[in-house]
Write an enzyme that holds these catalytic residues in place. Sequence first.
Site: not given
Ligand code: BG6
Length: 487
Positions: A190, A383
């Site tokens: 990101e 993701e």
């Molecule tokens: C993304 C990141 O922004 O979202 C991850 O690359 C992160 O590392 C994921 O865990 C989910 O966000 P969060 O804050 O719910 O863990």
Amino acid sequence: MPNPFPEDFLWGGAVAANQVEGAYNLDGKGLSTADVVKYCPPGERQSLEQLLSMTRPELEDAIRDSDSGNYPKRRGIDFYHRYKEDIALFAEMGFKVFRLSISWPRIFPKGDEAVPNEAGLRFYDDVFDELRKYNIEPLVTISHYEMPVHLVTEYNGWESRQLVDLFVRYAETVFSRYRDKVKYWLTFNEINCTLKAPFLGAGILMEGKTNEKQVAFQALHHQFVASALAVKRGREINPQFKIGCMLARKLLYPYSCHPGDVLKAQAENQMAQFCSDVQVRGYYPSYIRRHWEQQGVKIDMLTGDEAVLRDNLVDFLSFSYYMSSAVSTDESLTDTTEGNLSTGLKNPFLQASDWGWQIDPIGLRVVLKEMHDRYQIPLFVVENGLGAVDTVEADGTVRDDYRIEYLAQHIGQMAEAIADGVELMGYTSWGCIDLISASTSEMRKRYGYIYVDQDDEGNGTLQRIRKSSFYWYQKVIASGGADLNNN
Ligand code: BG6
């Protein structure tokens, strides 16, 4: 519709070193920027910005604090010792790919030493060998929200140009070492996060900076150059490597059809794709120059930087997608929603997760089509997922039908996008095993197919339990994406 997913589609899941490994001070590992983030209980949180930022006194306290505080990313879920058990579970689900990151301070504990830490390198050798046993392809992020903390105290992170050489040396080290074990690489997780959360994305302390935008854009320039040089070196080390960039891709809708709202949404979506414009096309887009001018930003570029960006384009574009929100020029609209590193206006047509992230599977199709039109290179969803509270029932099961519904809808929209003509390489849903949250450092916000018995304070047996979604995803993969039903 016949099943549109290609035979060689890379089905799998994703994690990051700092959110799973633990063992923060074992085998020569240095302290990382993730290890200094303290857990903050929900009642004490003021804002997302506060959660994601860091001051120098906080940092110094945390560095001195050997273990008295609650620093969840120091313990992760003990993947460091349990990776064999976890990889066996991924294999049982049928994973073709597993996205993980390498912890920079495990390889270079301080970040600026000449010789890497052999014990750290050996750990990832073992992990990649274990994956190979099951024919699971590793997809490796070189820097996922962490760096040696020494690079913050000594250089203020990516604000310093010196980080370019230090990162490239680190990248060369892992490219050479894992030349025959890893084919798919991502340089920065990101990368656009540097603009929204400079400590998380770039290890920058902003105190005393008069123009924070200037610092963030300059840091990003250093990251672009470092990423492009890493691509160059990677190709020299193994021409078979596939090296991608990675973007947080949140979709923004105009709140109304008022032309002002449409223009605003367009500008914000442009900013969301600004980094991929540079890394996929190889040059700064024209719209960013006006933005810099308006913000008083002047980028310091060395002779040759532009050629480096132009000549070392990524092979594919990967991104995270969780949610969408809306924007408006009407300042009386104040009903905002939480989100992945940023907030926006609530969309009355969408439901939200327990953490206020608006669920929008169609938005994923919109984004896929848009990026395909814009770049014409392979895309990879690395993701996506639902953060939710899961309960272990009296009979020991975890029934996460809400997660299955979320994932099935998003995969369904990916199928539609592929049928629309989008070239999609794979899908690694986020947090395939429960892990520490990046933003809130919680454990109770779970994304996994595999439940991990641990709470926010670190209590629990760390036992792994297959959730209902585990069996569902197993079926999805076995059917090549044809069977998304929950039965
Ligand atoms: C993304 C990141 O922004 O979202 C991850 O690359 C992160 O590392 C994921 O865990 C989910 O966000 P969060 O804050 O719910 O863990």
